[in-house]
Write a protein that holds these residues in place. Structure first.
Motif, PDB file in Angstrom:
ATOM      1  N   CYS A 197       0.846  -1.196   0.000  1.00  0.00           N
ATOM      2  CA  CYS A 197       0.000   0.000   0.000  1.00  0.00           C
ATOM      3  C   CYS A 197       0.882   1.247   0.000  1.00  0.00           C
ATOM      4  CB  CYS A 197      -0.862   0.081   1.268  1.00  0.00           C
ATOM      5  SG  CYS A 197      -1.914  -1.331   1.573  1.00  0.00           S
ATOM      6  N   VAL A 198       0.361   2.274  -0.632  1.00  0.00           N
ATOM      7  CA  VAL A 198       0.945   3.608  -0.489  1.00  0.00           C
ATOM      8  C   VAL A 198      -0.220   4.587  -0.478  1.00  0.00           C
ATOM      9  CG1 VAL A 198       1.329   3.852  -3.002  1.00  0.00           C
ATOM     10  CG2 VAL A 198       2.580   5.299  -1.402  1.00  0.00           C
ATOM     11  N   LEU A 199      -0.176   5.552   0.446  1.00  0.00           N
ATOM     12  CA  LEU A 199      -1.212   6.590   0.499  1.00  0.00           C
ATOM     13  C   LEU A 199      -0.744   7.786  -0.330  1.00  0.00           C
ATOM     14  CD1 LEU A 199      -2.097   6.546   4.312  1.00  0.00           C
ATOM     15  CD2 LEU A 199      -3.056   5.160   2.457  1.00  0.00           C
ATOM     16  N   LEU A 200      -1.676   8.428  -1.002  1.00  0.00           N
ATOM     17  CA  LEU A 200      -1.382   9.600  -1.806  1.00  0.00           C
ATOM     18  C   LEU A 200      -2.029  10.797  -1.114  1.00  0.00           C
ATOM     19  CD1 LEU A 200      -2.237   8.128  -5.328  1.00  0.00           C
ATOM     20  CD2 LEU A 200      -0.335   7.600  -3.815  1.00  0.00           C
ATOM     21  N   ARG A 201      -1.231  11.771  -0.729  1.00  0.00           N
ATOM     22  CA  ARG A 201      -1.727  12.906   0.061  1.00  0.00           C
ATOM     23  C   ARG A 201      -2.895  13.629  -0.633  1.00  0.00           C
ATOM     24  NH1 ARG A 201      -2.428  18.289  -0.784  1.00  0.00           N
ATOM     25  NH2 ARG A 201      -0.409  18.350  -1.822  1.00  0.00           N
ATOM     26  N   GLY A 202      -4.010  13.764   0.107  1.00  0.00           N
ATOM     27  CA  GLY A 202      -5.165  14.480  -0.419  1.00  0.00           C
ATOM     28  C   GLY A 202      -5.786  13.843  -1.633  1.00  0.00           C
ATOM     29  N   HIS A 203      -5.574  12.554  -1.797  1.00  0.00           N
ATOM     30  CA  HIS A 203      -5.997  11.910  -3.031  1.00  0.00           C
ATOM     31  C   HIS A 203      -6.570  10.504  -2.787  1.00  0.00           C
ATOM     32  CE1 HIS A 203      -4.606  10.565  -7.367  1.00  0.00           C
ATOM     33  NE2 HIS A 203      -5.777  10.094  -7.039  1.00  0.00           N
ATOM     34  N   GLY A 204      -5.780   9.601  -2.230  1.00  0.00           N
ATOM     35  CA  GLY A 204      -6.290   8.254  -2.054  1.00  0.00           C
ATOM     36  C   GLY A 204      -5.192   7.276  -1.732  1.00  0.00           C
ATOM     37  N   ALA A 205      -5.264   6.090  -2.339  1.00  0.00           N
ATOM     38  CA  ALA A 205      -4.277   5.062  -2.061  1.00  0.00           C
ATOM     39  C   ALA A 205      -4.101   4.185  -3.280  1.00  0.00           C
ATOM     40  CB  ALA A 205      -4.728   4.203  -0.875  1.00  0.00           C
ATOM     41  N   THR A 206      -2.944   3.563  -3.360  1.00  0.00           N
ATOM     42  CA  THR A 206      -2.701   2.522  -4.350  1.00  0.00           C
ATOM     43  C   THR A 206      -2.309   1.263  -3.590  1.00  0.00           C
ATOM     44  OG1 THR A 206      -1.988   4.148  -5.985  1.00  0.00           O
ATOM     45  CG2 THR A 206      -1.340   1.864  -6.369  1.00  0.00           C
ATOM     46  N   CYS A 207      -2.977   0.166  -3.929  1.00  0.00           N
ATOM     47  CA  CYS A 207      -2.723  -1.122  -3.267  1.00  0.00           C
ATOM     48  C   CYS A 207      -2.392  -2.147  -4.341  1.00  0.00           C
ATOM     49  CB  CYS A 207      -3.963  -1.589  -2.503  1.00  0.00           C
ATOM     50  SG  CYS A 207      -4.497  -0.443  -1.209  1.00  0.00           S
ATOM     51  N   CYS A 208      -1.632  -3.160  -3.957  1.00  0.00           N
ATOM     52  CA  CYS A 208      -1.314  -4.189  -4.933  1.00  0.00           C
ATOM     53  C   CYS A 208      -1.261  -5.557  -4.276  1.00  0.00           C
ATOM     54  CB  CYS A 208       0.008  -3.882  -5.627  1.00  0.00           C
ATOM     55  SG  CYS A 208       1.429  -3.910  -4.529  1.00  0.00           S
ATOM     56  N   GLY A 209      -1.156  -6.581  -5.105  1.00  0.00           N
ATOM     57  CA  GLY A 209      -1.113  -7.936  -4.574  1.00  0.00           C
ATOM     58  C   GLY A 209      -0.489  -8.892  -5.555  1.00  0.00           C
ATOM     59  N   ASN A 210      -0.115 -10.053  -5.040  1.00  0.00           N
ATOM     60  CA  ASN A 210       0.445 -11.086  -5.900  1.00  0.00           C
ATOM     61  C   ASN A 210      -0.631 -11.735  -6.755  1.00  0.00           C
ATOM     62  OD1 ASN A 210       2.846 -10.530  -4.717  1.00  0.00           O
ATOM     63  ND2 ASN A 210       2.828 -12.315  -3.346  1.00  0.00           N
ATOM     64  N   THR A 211      -1.878 -11.508  -6.372  1.00  0.00           N
ATOM     65  CA  THR A 211      -3.020 -11.939  -7.170  1.00  0.00           C
ATOM     66  C   THR A 211      -4.052 -10.816  -7.126  1.00  0.00           C
ATOM     67  OG1 THR A 211      -4.269 -12.867  -5.325  1.00  0.00           O
ATOM     68  CG2 THR A 211      -2.710 -14.354  -6.395  1.00  0.00           C
ATOM     69  N   LEU A 212      -5.017 -10.903  -8.026  1.00  0.00           N
ATOM     70  CA  LEU A 212      -6.102  -9.920  -8.029  1.00  0.00           C
ATOM     71  C   LEU A 212      -6.854  -9.977  -6.710  1.00  0.00           C
ATOM     72  CD1 LEU A 212      -7.937  -7.884  -9.533  1.00  0.00           C
ATOM     73  CD2 LEU A 212      -9.263  -9.855 -10.312  1.00  0.00           C
ATOM     74  N   ARG A 213      -7.092 -11.195  -6.222  1.00  0.00           N
ATOM     75  CA  ARG A 213      -7.836 -11.336  -4.975  1.00  0.00           C
ATOM     76  C   ARG A 213      -7.096 -10.699  -3.800  1.00  0.00           C
ATOM     77  NH1 ARG A 213     -11.077 -17.071  -5.245  1.00  0.00           N
ATOM     78  NH2 ARG A 213     -11.915 -16.747  -7.340  1.00  0.00           N
ATOM     79  N   GLU A 214      -5.794 -10.867  -3.792  1.00  0.00           N
ATOM     80  CA  GLU A 214      -4.996 -10.227  -2.741  1.00  0.00           C
ATOM     81  C   GLU A 214      -5.120  -8.711  -2.793  1.00  0.00           C
ATOM     82  OE1 GLU A 214      -1.092 -13.081  -2.225  1.00  0.00           O
ATOM     83  OE2 GLU A 214      -0.785 -10.925  -2.293  1.00  0.00           O
ATOM     84  N   ALA A 215      -5.029  -8.143  -3.988  1.00  0.00           N
ATOM     85  CA  ALA A 215      -5.078  -6.679  -4.116  1.00  0.00           C
ATOM     86  C   ALA A 215      -6.432  -6.147  -3.638  1.00  0.00           C
ATOM     87  CB  ALA A 215      -4.812  -6.271  -5.560  1.00  0.00           C
ATOM     88  N   VAL A 216      -7.484  -6.880  -3.958  1.00  0.00           N
ATOM     89  CA  VAL A 216      -8.820  -6.474  -3.498  1.00  0.00           C
ATOM     90  C   VAL A 216      -8.898  -6.590  -1.976  1.00  0.00           C
ATOM     91  CG1 VAL A 216     -11.268  -7.154  -3.509  1.00  0.00           C
ATOM     92  CG2 VAL A 216      -9.975  -7.035  -5.662  1.00  0.00           C
TER      93      VAL A 216
END
Lengths: 240, 240, 240, 240
Positions: free
Chosen positions: A162-181
């Motif tokens: 995960c990384v948070l974007l100031r005043g904007h939101g977040a980006t998340c990732c995963g080794n699979t689609l299910r993980e990212a969700v």
């Protein structure tokens, strides 16, 4: 075989769109992508459309630079660079979610660090970095529209999920689609839980050892299937 | 007769699963069990599946040690030990709910004690103990997977109907399935109410005498039927 | 004519039950009554059943002392005394709602007074008294089960439209059923608004003159019809 | 052509009513208008009815002074003056929304200024003025019923897209109906986000340059279509 893999990826990607909408992680904006199942230099992402109403026909193939393979005149999300930059920097990543979950944004607005306070939240990891577009790019329209911006964000993310974007939101990732969700949902849930707790005092967060052991358990097959079936059912896909 | 009792127990257990999902007590994880109606050394619990989508065919019979009688290859919840340990320690208990209601978790994260602030919450009792897996087991994956862990938690619960698990959730029980569901819902509701109140000052909690008298009244037949019919209707079971 | 008035009252009472459930004012417990349209010494109230699922056949006629005229074996709410006591003390009142809206309970738990902070909330009036069963009755099961308790509560209510019951809930009334429902909803809404505001400082409440003028306007026919049609539609009754 | 423009405006106005209800911006009271597509001295607004249940046949044409062209006996909203006054003062405005979103009201009750804390909220602008009816009109029924009151509010709004009304609600406007709806939703969302953040400290708001750039981007065609399609779908209008 290849074709079946692509078809399965498309089905899962549509369900992921609907799950993220149903769970209040994504609303009008935000998007989810998955790396192409047979060509790691491509990823799949919807046309410019809210995840709530995405259907299979909306999915476009993109190069990691964000160039569409099969656009056919469909309008595109402007923030493709954040997907591509993460896929380039992180060969382990097979799916990226970008969202504006409110409670996550809260932790981008003050110096307060977001840490996992309950077992499910172990999946957000030991550290949730905050990326501020001001630092490198000054005043912008807040979007991540260039590869330079995407790569800057990916550097801030480092090896985390995960990384948070100031005043904007977040980006998340995963080794699979299910993980990212899963990570996206529990980033939001954990932020909400911590916000509820702080008026009572600093919460007793998970220890580093607990984070590691719990995360490994949660990313195993049975729990991942259980949560996916539940979220899919809530999003309208029962009995898949 | 026996068979009818089992059938009735199965019906009620499926409804309980759906109620706990509908009321936001349980989400993707968490589970509810009921002691076997004719054999107190067994209990009934779903296969590994979110309560929102549990159906009768998912229910498995278990020994109190957590061994399945009729698994038939179905995946099982990993935390069966917490059910069995409570049934072993507490002959009065006929149902156990394990959940991750957020507001309840809040009270596991700081030293702040959770106490009943309104009449319905009298059912959580005079004291809601907090069990911390760190104390006895150090870093773990936060789950209660061994009988030792389950028994440790059951000791912390003592003769109460609720125990909070630090950074994890809660375990609630009752003399009937309906009681256990009722206690679980009002543990969450009371925690939310107290969290709303604290910014205004320490609430004027129920007195010990009020807790006793109100709880006895609420566990009587008419109110238990009223709330069950309401919750079942909201969960989709009308006119049962 | 008489019969038509009773039929109309029954229809409206069923809708009021469903509205209060839909709006989250009443959940499993709580109830709403209306004075009999042609005999002011009687009132209409459901059998013991959650408002969410009340139907016309559930309505029983009661004397102001809480004796049923036509019980036919149906279980009754235990707190009938609070309805009767208000009807006895207040000839102007034609409807009573008793509920456990959480945000209203908050203001029964500390010394903080609840006052109207926005125009719709003018209907809760200049003062919202708090009645504490401890003061006169000591430890109880928190219910208002005797006429003495009901009359004590009615005295605390005085000429107002709302009274909060410590650790229990609220009783609201109106000159019409629609008014009583409206007051109940905005008691809850105002409490929630004030709770949101207090962390920023003491709100700038409505002035006494604003309360009087705004309340008179809101209790007039057009706004009352507008809100009723809206709430009824949300509760499933469209196009009445 | 003219007739088609009016038909399209009516369709969009009905959808806007339902969207604002679905998103919790407007409840029983509140309303949305659009300037007449071919006669800028008229505007379209529903009869007195909650937006949740407005249909095309409810729409009335009004002069900017609030006189109905085609009333046909239908009851009218009392606060027409606020719509007309904004249309008179602001030739750039083609749509006005008046609502009582709770989190927005919070920022009318203390001296705390509401500022945009995340990118979507850039549309509320650099400054959200607060208009207090007390200052010029003393005790009232809190409604904006006269042109004098409407013009006073419009002066407070100045060239902005939002103005908060103390103890009452907010008025928002836009160069298009879709903009006005968008601004209304994000005024509420931003207020909720800031309320969540303040307990952690003063948020790091958007800079003036970020507000300008982000707002310009959000009011462009692709994002406006994306959000409208999403909100319309959630309000029950899919596949328009």
């Amino acid at each position: 075989m290849t074709d079946a893999a692509v078809q399965a990826a498309l089905t899962e990607l549509v369900i992921a769109n609907r799950i993220l909408a149903r769970e209040g992680v994504i609303d009008d904006f935000g998007h989810v992508s998955v790396r192409h199942p047979t060509d790691p230099n491509l990823y799949l992402l919807s046309r410019s459309r809210s995840p709530e109403i995405v259907v299979r026909e909306d999915i476009i193939e993109f190069t990691l630079e964000g160039e569409p393979i099969d656009q056919n005149g469909r309008p595109m999300y402007r923030e493709r660079a954040l997907h591509g930059a993460v896929y380039m920097a992180r060969p382990d990543v097979r799916s990226v979610v970008h969202h504006h979950a409110r409670a996550a944004i809260v932790f981008s607005l003050t110096g307060k660090k977001l840490k996992p306070a309950f077992h499910m939240a172990s999946v957000i990891g030991h550290d949730v970095p905050v990326w501020d577009s001001q630092a490198e790019f000054g005043d912008t329209n807040m979007l991540i529209e260039t590869m330079e911006q995407g790569q800057s964000m990916a550097r801030a993310m480092g090896g985390e999920r995960c990384v948070l974007l100031r005043g904007h939101g977040a980006t998340c990732c995963g080794n699979t689609l299910r993980e990212a969700v899963f990570v996206s949902i529990y980033l939001k849930e954990n932020a909400e839980l911590v916000l509820q707790t702080l008026p009572l005092g600093e919460p007793n967060y998970l220890t580093p050892g607990e984070i590691d052991q719990t995360r490994a358990m949660l990313f195993s097959e049975v729990p991942q299937n259980r949560t996916w079936d539940y979220r899919a059912a809530r999003a309208g896909f029962r009995g898949l």
